[in-house]
Design an enzyme around this catalytic site. Structure first.
Site, PDB file in Angstrom:
ATOM      1  CB  THR A 151      -0.916   0.009   1.232  1.00  0.00           C
ATOM      2  OG1 THR A 151      -1.756  -1.143   1.185  1.00  0.00           O
ATOM      3  CG2 THR A 151      -1.782   1.249   1.258  1.00  0.00           C
ATOM      4  N   GLY A 196       1.930  -2.916   8.321  1.00  0.00           N
ATOM      5  CA  GLY A 196       2.217  -3.269   9.701  1.00  0.00           C
ATOM      6  C   GLY A 196       3.623  -3.825   9.838  1.00  0.00           C
ATOM      7  CD  GLU A 447      -4.465  -7.325   3.223  1.00  0.00           C
ATOM      8  OE1 GLU A 447      -4.537  -7.664   2.036  1.00  0.00           O
ATOM      9  OE2 GLU A 447      -3.466  -6.770   3.712  1.00  0.00           O
TER      10      GLU A 447
END
Length: 534
Positions: A151, A196, A447
């Site tokens: 992303t 993350g 997601e």
């Protein structure tokens, strides 16, 4: 602290019409697995180090929470090594069947989770044997701790629009022996944002970038293993700028991060080369594989969605457990005698509020198990070169997308309703519900946004409608979830009708009849959508 059970709670449990222990064994998989889980939970609860305590979590700054969570990760690895957990899979703790139970027993989010949820699966699925032999042992020994950097600040799920570039640099023009890749973030919007484990924890990232070969040709999105920090002292490497994106409304143990790359040079072989290669001269070659196998790069995303589906039931179940126990103990109002206080669980309103969520948690739990099983089977066949069709890959993509959207929406709403059902006490951090809710709220977005994913599902299903309308050979759907819609689609498209085999209220409580009704309804809505688009 007294270990005596509350009398009201004991009385409610005594009313169970089934064996609680047998139900527990069903959830765990067997009686032996229940015993094993309880043993592992006891190891964590009684660990003399005290590191696994969560008692003061609500009072810690998020930086301290992150440090504490990393300490739990280190201690968990120490315990596993000491007890031989993971020895059965060459020391790969994260591959051990005990690992999920240990993570659940820790009962706190670990900042390293993207390492085993996304980073390692990427190496296993997309890298060749030589690369796996080099990198997986380092992952096993926790020397290489990775994240999945897809992303970007300006692009999320629109993978084809990603801007980060990986440009080939031959040895003759200053590259490393055998050639190099130059990883670059050309714009502000190309900065990796949200991954993350990236902010503070990871020392490597699986970076998704546009491959520019030796002739300057853009071959689209590929995976590149990019070192971020030194494995010796954890300092950022030249050209890498990364950090934590800041506090969130929840899930703050996790260091979601940003990264920008200023001409970071990595070896040519740091490109994932299972399905495509670039030689020392910069020549790109895509290996000959089936259409289905070419989609294996999407497996990681589907794996995470399957994991999210599986966790939806567990999170909703935890919230239901807290609120139902509270409802059995909390008393409000009087019975008809005007003297006996009533448990709030006795009120129909409270039952209607909580019991549907409890039922959903059971459904989501078993659905999650099936999705994980189905996806694992497809992944194994894809990796081994088995006979998997493009239609089957699209089918599991549609199923995981639909279920991710549905289960997380219901779970998020259900957890919040469980919190509200506890009145003022549900507003207290010590109830466990506020942090559970705010940490879970990432799931309807991560997601694939829950409003966007159903559009992808419909896109897949409309192809089925076209196939039925065209009287195509439908045998390719034999192993797909979509096959269950075919009889109703054929009936509706042909202009025929069929009476549901229900003649009274009792019939409408029979599961096979309800399933047929819902399938037919789904098929009818799908045909209506197709007609509107056409």
């Amino acid at each position: 602290m007294s270990t005596k059970m509350n009398a009201d709670l004991a009385r409610e449990r005594g009313k169970a019409t089934f064996s609680v222990e047998r139900m527990t064994n069903l959830f765990d998989g067997s009686k032996a697995q229940t015993e094993r889980r309880r043993h592992l939970e006891a190891l964590i609860a009684r660990d003399p180090s005290g590191i696994f305590s969560n008692e003061d979590n609500a009072y810690l700054h998020r930086t301290d929470r992150h440090v504490r969570a990393l300490a739990k990760q280190v201690r968990l690895v120490e315990l596993c090594r000491k007890l031989g957990i993971g020895d059965e899979c060459d020391g790969q703790i994260i591959q051990s069947k005990d690992f999920p139970d240990l993570i659940a027993a820790v009962a706190d989010d670990l900042p390293t989770s993207l390492h085993w949820v996304m980073f390692v699966p990427n190496i296993v699925s997309l890298c060749d044997e030589e690369q796996k032999a080099k990198w997986l042992p380092m992952c096993r020994d926790w020397r290489m701790i990775g994240c999945y950097a897809q992303t970007e600040l300006g692009h999320g799920s629109n993978v084809r629009a990603l801007e980060t570039t990986a440009t080939f640099l031959p040895e003759a023009k200053g590259g490393q022996p055998g050639g190099s890749w130059v990883i670059n973030s050309p714009t502000i919007t190309s900065a990796k944002f949200w991954p993350g484990t990236l902010g503070r924890t990871a020392n490597h990232a699986m970076v998704i970038a546009r491959l520019i070969d030796g002739d300057g040709v853009d071959h689209g999105i590929h995976n590149f293993l990019v070192p971020l920090r030194s494995m010796d002292n954890h300092k950022l490497l030249p050209g890498v700028k990364t950090g934590d994106i800041g506090p969130k409304i929840g899930y703050n143990n996790m260091d979601n991060g940003f990264a920008r790359f200023d001409n970071v040079v990595i070896p040519r072989r740091n490109m994932a080369m299972r399905f495509a290669t670039v030689d020392e001269s910069g020549k790109y070659e895509k290996k000959s594989v089936s259409d289905a196998t070419s989609k294996i790069s999407y497996i990681t995303m589907m794996q995470v969605r399957a994991y999210i589906i599986n966790e939806a039931g567990k999170n909703l179940a935890m919230a239901c457990t807290i609120s139902l126990r509270y409802s059995a103990i909390r008393k409000q109002g009087f019975s008809e005698d005007g003297k006996t206080e009533l448990q709030i669980l006795e009120y129909k309103q409270q039952q209607h509020r909580l019991l549907p969520s409890l039922a959903s948690s059971y459904c989501f739990f078993f659905t999650g198990k099936k999705v994980l099983k189905d996806l694992t089977a497809i992944e194994k066949q894809l990796v081994s070169g088995g006979n998997i069709t493009k239609t089957e890959v699209a089918d599991i993509h549609a199923s995981t997308s639909a279920l991710k959207s549905f289960t997380t929406t219901v779970a998020a709403d259900g957890i919040e309703d469980c919190r509200k059902a506890c009145g003022g006490h549900g507003f207290l951090q010590c109830s466990g519900l506020p942090e559970m809710l705010t940490s879970y709220l990432q799931n309807p977005t991560v997601e694939g946004d829950n409003h966007m994913l159903p559009q992808q599902v419909v896109k897949v299903l409309l192809k089925l409608v076209q196939a039925v309308q065209g009287n195509d050979d439908l045998s390719e759907y034999d192993k797909c979830d979509q096959k269950h819609l075919i009889p109703s689609l054929q009936l509706i498209i042909s202009g025929n009708s069929k009476q549901l085999d229900a003649h009274n209220a009792e019939d409408l409580q029979k599961l096979p009849i309800l399933i047929k009704a819902f399938r037919h309804r789904a098929a009818r809505l799908l045909v209506e959508a197709a007609q509107q688009i056409q």
